[in-house]
Enzyme design. Structure first.
Site, PDB file in Angstrom:
ATOM      1  N   LYS A 257       0.836  -1.196   0.000  1.00  0.00           N
ATOM      2  CA  LYS A 257       0.000   0.000   0.000  1.00  0.00           C
ATOM      3  C   LYS A 257       0.870   1.245   0.000  1.00  0.00           C
ATOM      4  O   LYS A 257       0.416   2.341  -0.270  1.00  0.00           O
ATOM      5  CB  LYS A 257      -0.963  -0.057   1.183  1.00  0.00           C
ATOM      6  CG  LYS A 257      -2.023  -1.126   0.915  1.00  0.00           C
ATOM      7  CD  LYS A 257      -3.028  -1.354   1.983  1.00  0.00           C
ATOM      8  CE  LYS A 257      -4.045  -2.391   1.466  1.00  0.00           C
ATOM      9  NZ  LYS A 257      -4.694  -3.169   2.464  1.00  0.00           N
ATOM     10  N   ARG A 258       2.152   1.064   0.268  1.00  0.00           N
ATOM     11  CA  ARG A 258       3.062   2.216   0.270  1.00  0.00           C
ATOM     12  C   ARG A 258       3.647   2.515  -1.118  1.00  0.00           C
ATOM     13  O   ARG A 258       4.293   3.521  -1.302  1.00  0.00           O
ATOM     14  CB  ARG A 258       4.199   1.986   1.277  1.00  0.00           C
ATOM     15  CG  ARG A 258       3.710   2.064   2.721  1.00  0.00           C
ATOM     16  CD  ARG A 258       4.811   1.692   3.685  1.00  0.00           C
ATOM     17  NE  ARG A 258       5.162   0.277   3.541  1.00  0.00           N
ATOM     18  CZ  ARG A 258       4.505  -0.708   4.145  1.00  0.00           C
ATOM     19  NH1 ARG A 258       3.485  -0.456   4.899  1.00  0.00           N
ATOM     20  NH2 ARG A 258       4.879  -1.958   3.983  1.00  0.00           N
TER      21      ARG A 258
END
Ligand code: GLU
Length: 315
Positions: A257-258
């Site tokens: 998700k980063r």
């Protein structure tokens, strides 16, 4: 009364709302939607917010917004809780997990584990690629010297596994065999702080929600064996499993998700829904080029046999 009523094909998408979705999450969502919708089935959205520290309602809302934006509508579930098998957020389903755990305990299959993370990591037991270790069974009641754990905190409730190979046929990876005691070990069904373990919750939910097909990332291929074991112990019929490749960056790391540029916030700024679907269709082997495509066209093109039989796809 007839008992051979045709079962509805029901797939599901079960995201953890710990961040904005990235292309990899959406890849899985689109394929699971296509898989059931191409056969006239239903698709369910379940919010896997078991971890209170990482889950946020705002992320669940964004997940729903991104799915809608792509045209992926669900027949059941979501924050609104449409359907008869709710609630559809795991944080609201504790009682059901509790009952399932009681049933396992009544079979003499669970026990408290006092091992700290440090102690687990220090054992000679095989360390798995995902950072877990195969639990050596140190706290099995028949092995444990009660005096040694007096005053120690319970760190987890574990499920005793049998000396048994679990075999199943994955839709993409085919015949899969996992030896429970040597490759998994007694696994956690509830954490010491009371939080429910994913393995137990996912089985209770998929079974009680009538899910017949679980399509998800292939990092969970081995988990399917743990889950099939739990299905059996709880007297449920296991669904069909299909594990799709994980999308990875050029360094071979799965998207997280980063990974800023490939999360839905960034993608939606640069691309239309049809362009993203085009990219997904191409990565999935459904189209010849990555040009934009409509969801309804992908539905026509969907064929599970064309999905890449590999663990990773570099994007
Ligand atoms: N909640 C899990 C995740 O977001 C998915 C679990 C599953 O599909 O079984 O990775």
């Amino acid at each position: 009364m007839s008992t051979d009523r045709q079962k509805v094909i029901k797939g599901r998408f079960a995201p953890s709302p710990s961040g904005r979705m990235h292309l990899g999450n959406v890849f899985t969502a689109v394929l699971s939607w296509l898989s059931v919708k191409s056969r006239g089935g239903e698709w369910l959205l379940r919010i896997e917010d078991l971890d209170p520290a990482r889950s946020k309602r705002s992320f669940s809302e964004l997940i729903e917004d991104d799915l809608h934006w792509l045209g992926l509508d669900w027949d059941e579930g979501g924050l609104e809780g449409k359907g008869e098998c709710g609630p559809y957020c795991q944080s609201e389903r504790s009682e059901l997990y509790e009952r399932a755990l009681d049933r396992l305990t009544a079979q003499g299959l669970t026990y408290p584990c006092y091992c700290t993370r440090g102690e687990l990591m220090a054992t000679n037991a095989p360390h798995l690629s995902d950072g877990r270790v195969v639990y050596a069974g140190t706290c099995r009641p028949e092995r444990l010297d009660k005096g040694c754990v007096e005053g120690k905190n319970v760190r987890a409730t574990r499920l005793r596994v049998a000396e048994e190979e679990i075999r199943f046929c994955d839709g993409i990876f085919g015949e899969t065999v996992v030896d429970l005691s040597s490759e998994v070990g007694d696994f956690v069904v509830r954490r010491g702080d009371g939080a429910w373990a994913y393995q137990l919750a996912v089985v209770v939910d998929d079974a009680m929600m009538g899910v017949t097909e679980v399509m998800r990332g292939c990092d969970l291929l081995q988990s399917a064996a743990q889950q099939i074991y739990l299905y059996r112990l709880l007297g449920y019929e296991a669904p069909r499993f299909v594990h799709v490749p994980l999308l990875c960056n050029e360094a071979g790391q799965r998207l997280s998700k980063r990974d800023g540029s490939l999360n839905m916030e960034a993608l939606r700024k640069d691309m239309t829904a049809e362009e993203i679907l085009g990219r997904i269709g191409f990565l999935a082997g459904l189209t010849e080029c990555g040009k934009k495509v409509k969801l309804t066209d992908l539905l026509e093109l969907y064929n599970e046999n064309r999905l890449p039989k590999k663990e990773q796809i570099i994007v």
